[in-house]
Design a protein around this motif. Sequence first.
Motif, short mmCIF file in Angstrom:
data_model
loop_
_atom_site.label_atom_id
_atom_site.label_comp_id
_atom_site.label_asym_id
_atom_site.label_seq_id
_atom_site.Cartn_x
_atom_site.Cartn_y
_atom_site.Cartn_z
N GLU A 53 65.42 43.81 -10.48
CA GLU A 53 64.59 43.23 -9.43
C GLU A 53 63.10 43.45 -9.73
OE1 GLU A 53 64.69 42.91 -4.61
OE2 GLU A 53 65.01 44.92 -5.46
N LYS A 54 62.76 44.65 -10.15
CA LYS A 54 61.35 44.97 -10.49
C LYS A 54 60.91 44.15 -11.70
CE LYS A 54 59.69 49.21 -10.18
NZ LYS A 54 59.48 50.65 -10.48
N MET A 55 61.77 44.03 -12.68
CA MET A 55 61.44 43.24 -13.88
C MET A 55 61.15 41.78 -13.52
SD MET A 55 64.27 44.83 -16.52
CE MET A 55 64.11 43.47 -17.68
N THR A 85 63.02 32.91 -12.03
CA THR A 85 62.87 33.52 -10.72
C THR A 85 64.15 34.23 -10.32
OG1 THR A 85 63.67 31.61 -9.48
CG2 THR A 85 61.29 31.67 -10.00
N LYS A 86 64.01 35.16 -9.41
CA LYS A 86 65.16 35.90 -8.90
C LYS A 86 66.17 34.94 -8.28
CE LYS A 86 66.26 39.41 -5.44
NZ LYS A 86 65.72 40.30 -4.42
N GLU A 135 60.17 40.66 -10.58
CA GLU A 135 58.90 40.62 -9.82
C GLU A 135 57.69 40.66 -10.74
OE1 GLU A 135 59.24 43.95 -7.17
OE2 GLU A 135 60.64 42.93 -5.83
N GLN A 136 57.83 41.37 -11.86
CA GLN A 136 56.74 41.51 -12.82
C GLN A 136 56.72 40.35 -13.83
OE1 GLN A 136 57.45 45.42 -14.48
NE2 GLN A 136 56.61 46.46 -12.69
N GLY A 137 57.69 39.45 -13.70
CA GLY A 137 57.73 38.28 -14.57
C GLY A 137 58.20 38.58 -15.98
N LEU A 138 58.99 39.62 -16.15
CA LEU A 138 59.49 39.99 -17.50
C LEU A 138 60.77 39.28 -17.83
CD1 LEU A 138 58.84 43.83 -17.33
CD2 LEU A 138 57.40 42.10 -18.37
#
Length: 124
Positions: free
Chosen positions: A117-119, A4-5, A121-124
């Motif tokens: 951040e986008k990665m 997680t972030k 959020e996408q669970g990458l």
Amino acid sequence: MAITKKKLEADISEEFIRLQRDLIGRGPQETRTYILHDMVIVRFKGVLTVEEKHLVASVEGRKLVKHARQLLREMYSKKFEEIVERYTKCKVLSSHSDISTNIGERIEVFVLDKDLEKMLEQGL
């Protein structure tokens, strides 16, 4: 399981605290890491040593502390960038640092080659 972030931010903060304890002999009073798009921003509060707190009472002392901290940052910039790259799995394109001798706070900004951040959020 994807990280997680919040966990990644905490892990980076902890690693920077460890490194500063090794390099300076003490860590900051508080460290917070923020992942924002393609940047990792690390904020250190309470970074001045007792000696530096005395020095920053004068204009000459503030300049001296700022200059010394900039020299140290240049010496260890690769280590800082390696930490960010190891934890984020992204390449650091550039990094920037500044210290406020008024409030004893330092900021590190790392610009990455990907939108972390986008990665996350996408669970990458």
